[in-house]
Design an enzyme around this catalytic site. Structure first.
Site, PDB file in Angstrom:
ATOM      1  CE1 TYR A  87      16.035   1.868  21.922  1.00 43.43           C
ATOM      2  CE2 TYR A  87      13.822   1.767  22.785  1.00 43.43           C
ATOM      3  CZ  TYR A  87      14.795   2.449  22.113  1.00 43.43           C
ATOM      4  OH  TYR A  87      14.534   3.702  21.640  1.00 43.43           O
ATOM      5  CD  GLU A  88      15.316  -2.986  18.554  1.00 42.43           C
ATOM      6  OE1 GLU A  88      15.580  -4.120  18.119  1.00 42.43           O
ATOM      7  OE2 GLU A  88      14.159  -2.568  18.698  1.00 42.43           O
TER       8      GLU A  88
END
Lengths: 596, 596
Positions: B442-443
């Protein structure tokens, strides 16, 4: 939900084009009549069972897990597991490579190996029920008394009953010399066994009418340590002389573990409360007898990760072709779409090809070892039996550790291809990663495998087994030395071969001064030798692909590209591994224990 | 159940001995008065909160997960999460580095970084509730209107309300240009927002009275792609002009994901059904505004894995000292016991030291970057602000990807130290591995980070930012060039520095011909540069350790040994990475898509 297509084309390539298994098996009288069509037909049928029957219950089995009824001590496997097992038995699959004397089909181990690869791709947790049974079958076949064999082997062969290996106790796993379970001799020649076992895979379930536990325990007068351990059969239900089921024995499931993966398989705490058992083999020689089972199990564990690598690859490829996201850095490729399918991105391809090269390389190696095992068991030439046995001994820890480490890397890469969706249960990718993780631990951690390889199998016989295998590689290098098209494969193969020789000598000299040097280098060393074996098989496969690729079958084009990928992007890992192996013991031991 | 001891001694070493943060912060007027004692006192207090309040609910939170009531769309977090959050708010922790204008304590980002490392060690899933809030705070602080700031920032600072980032939609994660959520302007200046978001961390829960969603959506007349995206505040409860809560807004949780890890954090599907929002920043400039939040979040994600690496290490060390199994190959060490503690085995030490070196190296790098961020935000020297900003931009993708890849390796090693017990939930080690896995995704996946580093941050400015950082390394190499004791660190540091320069040039030339070469090399490249930064900080730490180790504090002896381990056993990974990076694009693209 993940799909699975049995990789029959590649299996046939490995068996018939690379290894010529039918010719090789002619050296074994009991397999002399087997032909290509029979082998293919069995695997095609087996592949259907895997993709149609056990693939669909893999994800649901993971979500559901096993349930223990604490009153009855009975365990219910996830929905569909029992029915799938009934079909497996009905199809005669447990009998595939079993002895015809006990109802087996007597087919080569090699076919069983391929069948199990597919079963592991489809559903590792489910496959462990028949897998453990087959291990129990092998231990009893090798060490049981005629009476034990006549009672138990037909039932394990048919699959009516299943089996387990009860080794580990809470305070000892790797170090079985510490085990405490006790066996008291009884007047009737049986033993009353008391103790607690943990981590017993397939230890209790509702798939079969009886469970044959093979239990390690100590006799009252046994010497301390690993030389005082005996092996016993402890059935869940006592067995009458006519083979029918008698009373419930004092062996039951005390609890199930909550685990990271393989949720569909019951990992049982097994309580032995004066359970009745009969001895297998000689008193105090139980560990040796159990090793028959453990060696087979180690090959089986490598095979589990091979299966997971293949199925993770297949599903990641499908996703990478379907999912559109961003444009290629070199400019749009799918102009009719809002973005390009992610398979255009080089790093996505790198993750996919890593899994592919590890799956296909692992399949070649594992099938080869299974074939050598057939020859070790059944060749009519004693020298050849010994030679093959040595090679299997050398390559077993590599299959166990290298293939399971590769499986961890590959399943994680394939999950990464899915981005955020990879982390979500319903896509099934994270299950492959979780299931793959146990394979690096059980049946001897990968550290133990590497000590077995470097300490026992290589340095333990002054490199004799390694040299024998190295000769095959050297012969191939020599043979292809003037083939220009093969230079891109032969040169790095020869190079890594030389480096392994030097590294082995260097560690051998250091270990002479301090045996802990073996422990410091072993894990890196195993991966280097693993890559040597892969480089050898990839070079041999590349040779075939070069010869056949212009015939119009794109299978060979893909094989050649995958070989090139392996040599360009995976084999170079050895550059670092050799450095860290050579860095030796000192950086590991410098810090005092108290400062950790 | 795992235990956690805040690594305050090492944090103080990094802050005060290695980085001299108090002196450095004097360049920032708003932090000029901070002293060592204040920093230490805050972190000691924070460490207590972590080990006493949120550590004990980590394992149970994982087992329990979050529960959605499908009728009310309300989510209940695991037992104890709400109470722990109340204590967090009561302690004023959300306000640590927030702007005093809105009730914040105005402390440096660097302190918040250390606090979050400890929180992530203690309980990553729980920490994501305040973590996401802090991200929302930062985006609003940078881009909100005065009115939005006055309404929302005090509540986010106090922790009364929490925040989220609503970016991802089912068909787009990495490629936000594809997003479809719509924002219809209303007569009163607000917008009605409709769409579906997925993977919204901390998206719905019972910890706070209101949830401030920051939502990306398109205006009706917006250009296609990423230049047509605007940012909106969409609170769960509409907020009256006086700041009090009004009616329930049309934003609700449509489902929770079943995930591999971070079970205690609610990963919500968020349905926007004509929800009322107000615009943040300029129309169609939403992605840029959101990037403020995303850059902070990327540092935060690296920090999550740093925390997991530390806590996994601590627990694996405790187990390795306690568990007895086998004897050392060099002969028994614990003669009073039936076997030796497994910490005598070199490979167990290798696994432990890998985690330790990654934790301590990661802490040095992450604290350094946080300090540079403080200077970028608050220095009174414009040149220095720019310089620090550039450095943070360069090092952010390294912290995100290198620290999370290292965290995956380290937590898996630490789990392996536990043998079979590592696979069992109650020991907590497998949870660290599962939680660590999301950090690579994620990110911005780690592939995206590597493209950001190589494509944008390095090649995008002709290596200017990299050269500036390289100058610091070169100065240190020069400075220590005549210090004999430092040669074992300085020589490999200089060597890897040279290699990075050459590799960068080589890839730059290739990329000029085919931009896909960047994608082929980027992941390997990022790890090489990651090692360069670690080698730099480890060499600097070794220098201090050499100077101080004879003073009697064994901390420095351990630091020196860990530095030696890093150079001997971890840095050599670059040998392989450089080779595979140089192997380039061809082996990845050779195979046609159809043949995968």
């Amino acid at each position: 939900m993940p799909q699975y297509n049995p990789p029959l084309r590649d299996m046939k390539f490995v068996m018939h084009e690379l290894l010529h298994v039918v010719d090789e098996l002619k050296l074994c009288p009991k397999h002399a009549d087997i032909d290509e069509d029979t082998i293919n037909a069995v695997l095609e049928e087996g592949g259907k069972f895997c993709s149609e029957v056990i693939t669909p219950i893999n994800l649901s089995g993971d979500a559901e897990g096993c349930v223990l009824d604490k009153t009855t001590h009975e365990v219910t496997a996830p929905k569909g597991f029992k029915e799938a097992y009934a079909k497996y038995v009905e199809g005669g699959w447990p009998a595939l490579s079993c002895d015809p004397e006990y109802g087996g089909q007597g087919l080569p181990v090699m076919i069983n190996q391929c069948m199990y690869e597919m079963m592991n791709s489809a559903n590792q947790a489910w496959t462990m029920y028949p897998g453990l049974s087959h291990g129990a079958y092998e231990a009893l076949h090798a060490h049981g008394t005629p009476e034990q064999k006549s009672i138990y082997l037909p039932k394990l062969t048919s699959g009516e009953w299943t089996g387990t290996m009860c080794l580990t106790e809470p305070h000892c796993g790797t170090d079985l010399g510490l085990l405490r379970s006790k066996a008291e001799p009884q007047a009737d020649g049986t033993y009353k066994i008391t103790g607690q076992k943990i981590f017993i895979s397939a230890g209790e379930h509702d798939l079969a009418a009886n469970i044959v536990h093979l239990v390690l325990a100590r006799l009252p007068d046994a010497p301390q340590g690993s030389k005082g351990i005996s092996l016993f059969i402890v059935p869940k239900f006592n067995v009458n002389a006519d083979g029918s089921l008698g009373s419930r024995n004092g062996v039951y499931c005390g609890g199930l573990e909550h685990k990271m993966g393989i949720h569909g398989n019951a990992t049982a705490q097994i309580v032995l409360d004066g359970a009745v058992g009969t001895m297998v083999g000689q008193p105090n020689k139980g560990l040796a007898a159990m090793f028959v089972m453990m060696n087979a199990a180690r090959l089986g564990v490598g095979n589990q990760s091979l299966g997971l690598t293949e199925v993770a690859y297949q599903n990641a490829v499908a996703y990478a072709k379907d999912r559109i996201q961003m444009r290629a850095l070199s400019g749009p490729k799918a102009l009719d779409k809002a973005a390009d399918p992610i398979i255009v991105h080089p790093d996505v391809r790198k993750m996919l090809l890593t899994a592919r090269a590890y799956a296909e390389g692992g399949r070649a190696l594992a099938t080869y070892v299974a074939l050598q095992l057939d020859k070790a068991l059944s060749s009519d030439d004693e020298d050849e039996r010994k030679e093959c046995e040595d090679e299997v001994a050398l390559l077993t820890p590599i299959i166990k550790a290298f293939l399971t480490d590769n499986g961890w890397i590959a399943t994680s890469h394939c999950m990464q291809v899915f981005g955020g969706h990879g982390f979500i249960h319903e896509w099934g990718m994270e299950q492959f990663v979780r299931d793959a993780r146990i394979n690096m631990i059980y049946e001897g951690t990968n550290t133990i495998q590497s000590l077995d390889l470097l300490g026992r199998k290589v340095l333990g016989d002054n490199g004799k087994k390694l040299k024998a295998f190295g000769k095959k590689i050297a012969a191939f290098v020599e043979e292809e030395g003037t083939n220009e098209a093969m230079q891109e494969f032969i040169n790095p193969l020869a190079d890594i071969g030389d480096k392994v020789t030097k590294l082995t000598t260097e560690i051998g000299i250091k270990a002479f001064q301090n045996p802990d040097e073996v422990g410091a280098a072993a894990v890196d060393y195993l991966r280097v030798v693993g890559h040597l074996t892969f480089a050898y098989f990839w070079a041999r496969m590349a040779k075939l692909a070069l010869e056949k690729k212009d015939g119009g079958d794109p299978f060979y084009t893909a094989k050649l590209s995958t070989a090139r990928f392996y040599f360009a992007k995976l084999l170079p890992e050895t550059a670092s591994l050799i450095r860290t192996a050579r860095a030796g013991l000192q950086p590991l031991m410098e810090m005092e224990e108290a400062l950790f």
